[in-house]
Motif scaffolding. Structure first.
Motif, short mmCIF file in Angstrom:
data_model
loop_
_atom_site.label_atom_id
_atom_site.label_comp_id
_atom_site.label_asym_id
_atom_site.label_seq_id
_atom_site.Cartn_x
_atom_site.Cartn_y
_atom_site.Cartn_z
N ARG A 182 0.84 -1.20 0.00
CA ARG A 182 0.00 0.00 0.00
C ARG A 182 0.87 1.25 0.00
O ARG A 182 1.86 1.32 0.73
CB ARG A 182 -0.94 -0.01 1.21
CG ARG A 182 -1.97 -1.12 1.14
CD ARG A 182 -2.92 -1.12 2.30
NE ARG A 182 -4.04 -2.02 2.04
CZ ARG A 182 -5.00 -2.29 2.90
NH1 ARG A 182 -4.98 -1.74 4.12
NH2 ARG A 182 -5.99 -3.10 2.59
N THR A 210 4.53 -0.11 3.55
CA THR A 210 3.26 -0.51 4.17
C THR A 210 2.61 -1.62 3.37
O THR A 210 2.56 -1.58 2.14
CB THR A 210 2.30 0.69 4.26
OG1 THR A 210 2.91 1.72 5.04
CG2 THR A 210 0.98 0.29 4.91
N GLY A 215 -0.90 -4.50 3.61
CA GLY A 215 -2.18 -4.68 4.29
C GLY A 215 -3.17 -5.47 3.47
O GLY A 215 -2.89 -5.88 2.33
N ASP A 231 -9.95 -4.95 8.17
CA ASP A 231 -8.86 -4.52 7.30
C ASP A 231 -7.68 -4.05 8.16
O ASP A 231 -7.88 -3.43 9.21
CB ASP A 231 -9.34 -3.37 6.41
CG ASP A 231 -8.27 -2.93 5.43
OD1 ASP A 231 -8.18 -3.53 4.35
OD2 ASP A 231 -7.52 -1.98 5.76
N SER A 267 -3.48 -2.41 8.08
CA SER A 267 -2.31 -1.85 7.41
C SER A 267 -1.18 -1.82 8.42
O SER A 267 -1.39 -1.42 9.57
CB SER A 267 -2.58 -0.42 6.90
OG SER A 267 -3.53 -0.42 5.86
#
Length: 237
Positions: free
Chosen positions: A16, A23, A25, A91, A93
């Motif tokens: 991401r 990052t 996720g 979700d 991250s």
């Protein structure tokens, strides 16, 4: 029933964009989606399952590669792990540290493509699908960690079977034997089936046990007494 369990989702873990931060996720869990056959039953996650953890601010939740204690990627406490629930599921991250750049690269290349989450169940329920297959619904729980994984095959269903045994007032070994025989529905005894479309999103329906022939009461306690009486009768012949 607070033993740790693990499940994985087929949702992809991805890289991401986050400026200069590495990052990754994805969805660690998806709501209302039936799992594959877990060994005589299927499972779904209620949208309120993570409500307590979320309401408490996701305390002490970690992101770890393959759930490995030595492969910490981030924590909710430090803010390097961010969690949110939406209409689809949970979700996450996580900002991958420089020392774990190999994990970031594996995700970037697609070698690591799935996610998993570890949890402790606070409450669950058992019912039947419209096709007569046992389904466990996870109602409330405590999130332990989320993890990008390259081997999502690990499934610990012993806690689920223990939950069903306690609900039915049966011995755990008897429930395990029934699970291996694909005959868990005798312990569920739900008066009203939960109607779930097993073919949603192209998911193949699990093999459904043979329908009940209507020749007897399938209430767990009565069925248990009948089986024990039959075993005793055979031993005394």
């Amino acid at each position: 029933m607070n033993e740790q369990e693990r499940r994985f989702t087929r949702g992809l873990v991805e890289v991401r964009a986050a400026g200069d931060t590495r990052t990754i996720g994805g969805y660690a869990a998806k709501f209302n989606a039936l799992s594959r056959n877990l060994g005589g039953f299927v499972e779904r996650i209620d949208p309120g399952f993570f409500a307590k953890s979320e309401g408490d601010g996701w305390p002490r939740v970690m992101a770890r590669y393959n759930h490995d204690n030595n492969m910490l990627l981030g924590t909710s406490r430090s803010g390097t792990l961010r969690l949110v629930t939406d209409g689809t599921g949970l979700d996450y991250s996580v900002d991958v540290p420089a020392a774990r750049g190999d994990v970031y690269e594996l995700v970037q290349r697609g070698d690591v493509a799935e996610s998993s989450f570890a949890f402790r169940t606070l409450s669950d329920d058992w019912s039947m699908t419209e096709d007569g297959f046992p389904v466990r619904t996870l109602l409330s729980g405590q999130l332990v960690d989320v993890a990008p994984v390259n081997d999502p095959a690990y499934l610990d269903t012993s806690t689920g079977l223990r939950s069903l045994a306690e609900r039915a007032g049966a011995e755990l070994e008897e429930v395990r034997a029934a699970a291996e025989a694909g005959d868990l529905k005798q312990f569920v005894g739900a008066p009203a089936p939960t109607v779930i479309d097993l073919h949603t999103a192209g998911r193949k329906a699990p093999t459904t046990p043979a329908p009940d022939d209507g020749q007897g009461d399938t209430h767990p306690s009565l069925a248990l007494r009948q089986r024990r009486a039959e075993l005793y009768r055979r031993r005394t012949l």
